[in-house]
Write an enzyme that holds these catalytic residues in place. Sequence first.
Site, PDB file in Angstrom:
ATOM      1  N   TYR A   5     -10.186 -16.864 -28.041  1.00 25.01           N
ATOM      2  CA  TYR A   5     -10.484 -15.530 -27.499  1.00 25.01           C
ATOM      3  C   TYR A   5      -9.223 -14.652 -27.509  1.00 25.01           C
ATOM      4  CZ  TYR A   5     -11.769 -11.916 -24.134  1.00 25.01           C
ATOM      5  OH  TYR A   5     -12.001 -10.703 -23.522  1.00 25.01           O
ATOM      6  N   LYS A  56      -8.462 -11.162 -29.538  1.00 31.71           N
ATOM      7  CA  LYS A  56      -8.184  -9.896 -28.851  1.00 31.71           C
ATOM      8  C   LYS A  56      -6.823  -9.330 -29.278  1.00 31.71           C
ATOM      9  CE  LYS A  56     -11.921  -9.477 -27.234  1.00 31.71           C
ATOM     10  NZ  LYS A  56     -12.746  -8.267 -27.226  1.00 31.71           N
TER      11      LYS A  56
HETATM   12  P1  NAP Z   1     -21.000  -9.511 -21.507  1.00 29.66           P
HETATM   13  O1  NAP Z   1     -21.361  -9.047 -20.155  1.00 29.66           O
HETATM   14  O2  NAP Z   1     -21.145 -10.956 -21.858  1.00 29.66           O
HETATM   15  O3  NAP Z   1     -21.766  -8.626 -22.594  1.00 29.66           O
HETATM   16  C1  NAP Z   1     -21.532  -8.869 -23.960  1.00 29.66           C
HETATM   17  C2  NAP Z   1     -22.314  -7.891 -24.800  1.00 29.66           C
HETATM   18  O4  NAP Z   1     -22.006  -8.098 -26.197  1.00 29.66           O
HETATM   19  C3  NAP Z   1     -23.823  -8.083 -24.649  1.00 29.66           C
HETATM   20  O5  NAP Z   1     -24.456  -6.834 -24.798  1.00 29.66           O
HETATM   21  C4  NAP Z   1     -24.146  -8.985 -25.828  1.00 29.66           C
HETATM   22  O6  NAP Z   1     -25.533  -8.895 -26.153  1.00 29.66           O
HETATM   23  C5  NAP Z   1     -23.220  -8.383 -26.892  1.00 29.66           C
HETATM   24  N1  NAP Z   1     -22.939  -9.299 -27.995  1.00 29.66           N
HETATM   25  C6  NAP Z   1     -22.339 -10.514 -27.942  1.00 29.66           C
HETATM   26  N2  NAP Z   1     -22.270 -11.049 -29.189  1.00 29.66           N
HETATM   27  C7  NAP Z   1     -22.830 -10.140 -30.033  1.00 29.66           C
HETATM   28  C8  NAP Z   1     -23.084 -10.112 -31.427  1.00 29.66           C
HETATM   29  N3  NAP Z   1     -22.731 -11.138 -32.233  1.00 29.66           N
HETATM   30  N4  NAP Z   1     -23.685  -9.023 -31.956  1.00 29.66           N
HETATM   31  C9  NAP Z   1     -24.057  -7.989 -31.171  1.00 29.66           C
HETATM   32  N5  NAP Z   1     -23.836  -7.952 -29.847  1.00 29.66           N
HETATM   33  C10 NAP Z   1     -23.246  -9.025 -29.282  1.00 29.66           C
HETATM   34  O7  NAP Z   1     -19.454  -9.180 -21.842  1.00 29.66           O
HETATM   35  P2  NAP Z   1     -18.445  -8.156 -21.143  1.00 29.66           P
HETATM   36  O8  NAP Z   1     -17.774  -8.872 -20.046  1.00 29.66           O
HETATM   37  O9  NAP Z   1     -19.106  -6.865 -20.888  1.00 29.66           O
HETATM   38  O10 NAP Z   1     -17.396  -7.980 -22.327  1.00 29.66           O
HETATM   39  C11 NAP Z   1     -17.523  -6.923 -23.273  1.00 29.66           C
HETATM   40  C12 NAP Z   1     -16.217  -6.792 -24.058  1.00 29.66           C
HETATM   41  O11 NAP Z   1     -15.151  -6.597 -23.157  1.00 29.66           O
HETATM   42  C13 NAP Z   1     -15.867  -8.028 -24.877  1.00 29.66           C
HETATM   43  O12 NAP Z   1     -15.284  -7.638 -26.099  1.00 29.66           O
HETATM   44  C14 NAP Z   1     -14.849  -8.731 -24.011  1.00 29.66           C
HETATM   45  O13 NAP Z   1     -13.965  -9.504 -24.773  1.00 29.66           O
HETATM   46  C15 NAP Z   1     -14.136  -7.549 -23.398  1.00 29.66           C
HETATM   47  N6  NAP Z   1     -13.444  -7.860 -22.141  1.00 29.66           N
HETATM   48  C16 NAP Z   1     -14.157  -8.197 -21.019  1.00 29.66           C
HETATM   49  C17 NAP Z   1     -13.470  -8.454 -19.843  1.00 29.66           C
HETATM   50  C18 NAP Z   1     -14.174  -8.752 -18.553  1.00 29.66           C
HETATM   51  O14 NAP Z   1     -13.490  -9.002 -17.555  1.00 29.66           O
HETATM   52  N7  NAP Z   1     -15.478  -8.720 -18.482  1.00 29.66           N
HETATM   53  C19 NAP Z   1     -12.066  -8.400 -19.819  1.00 29.66           C
HETATM   54  C20 NAP Z   1     -11.396  -8.086 -20.978  1.00 29.66           C
HETATM   55  C21 NAP Z   1     -12.092  -7.795 -22.137  1.00 29.66           C
HETATM   56  P3  NAP Z   1     -26.327 -10.057 -26.953  1.00 29.66           P
HETATM   57  O15 NAP Z   1     -25.875 -11.361 -26.404  1.00 29.66           O
HETATM   58  O16 NAP Z   1     -27.762  -9.742 -26.734  1.00 29.66           O
HETATM   59  O17 NAP Z   1     -25.951  -9.892 -28.406  1.00 29.66           O
END
Ligand code: NAP
Length: 256
Positions: free
Chosen positions: A154, A158
């Site tokens: 991961y 990133k």
């Molecule tokens: P989340 O709640 O798990 O949501 C992930 C989203 O991405 C869902 O809509 C999922 O829908 C979609 N997705 C996953 N794989 C996909 C694929 N192959 N094709 C199309 N859509 C896909 O994640 P989140 O926490 O919001 O994270 C979103 C982004 O922020 C990510 O890039 C993550 O690395 C980054 N981030 C998050 C955090 C945090 O604390 N939450 C911190 C730093 C960075 P489906 O499964 O239906 O496809």
Amino acid sequence: MLTSLKDKSVIVTGGSKGIGRGIATIFARQGAKVTIVARNEAELKAAAKEIEGNVRHAVCDVSDWDSVKTMVDDTAEAQGGVDVVCANAGAFPQTKIVEMDPSEWDGVMATNLKSSFLCVKAAIPHFEKAGKGRVVLTSSITGPVTGFPGWSHYGASKAGQLGFLKTAAMELSRYNTTINAVMPGNIYTEGLQGLGQEYLDTMAASIPLKRLGDVEDIGNAALFFASDEAAYITGQQIVVDGGQIIPESLEALEEI
Ligand code: NAP
């Protein structure tokens, strides 16, 4: 007050939940035409209905070129072009190196890193046609700045997004298009909830502002990068983490 994004055509990958949904909500509130993208259609449909504003959905796997190209071209057709792409979709399975199957590494790279390249590549003809464009990547503090056991793949994906960003900024400049990245800390999302309450509590305690981030905190940063006011910023990244990466030690936190 930022110049309005009213009627701009915006794509948000991973928009069915979490940070993507937060970004979509912020843009829709500004009057933008927003397409939210994910693989699960039922969740997408529900989110498109719940987010207030002009929101449509598109089923797409962001790790697959044909799927991404079709999604971007269809969105351009439906929304009269593409002004802003928020390449946000990502996955964060937690597995230590010693236990990780190489296929898991490849999967995380495809979903988190290759997807950034695919989204930009698919959008270029539309930016070229419009004579302008904006890309906002969702990276992370994990990888570029910090480490956490289980997230070697991961973190690499990133950090890789930020490597991609620099050269992409140069290549996109010829289309009058900027590309920047938001680096979230720990944001309260469905994905993060999956890591368990103990993880969430420990994280909140290690953040100077003493709370996890809200998805709209990230949406607001994305909105800024997409605005006219950010027209001269490209190839850059901003950390949105409540100060999480600042403390030198646990003792420093206790001094607050
Ligand atoms: P989340 O709640 O798990 O949501 C992930 C989203 O991405 C869902 O809509 C999922 O829908 C979609 N997705 C996953 N794989 C996909 C694929 N192959 N094709 C199309 N859509 C896909 O994640 P989140 O926490 O919001 O994270 C979103 C982004 O922020 C990510 O890039 C993550 O690395 C980054 N981030 C998050 C955090 C945090 O604390 N939450 C911190 C730093 C960075 P489906 O499964 O239906 O496809």
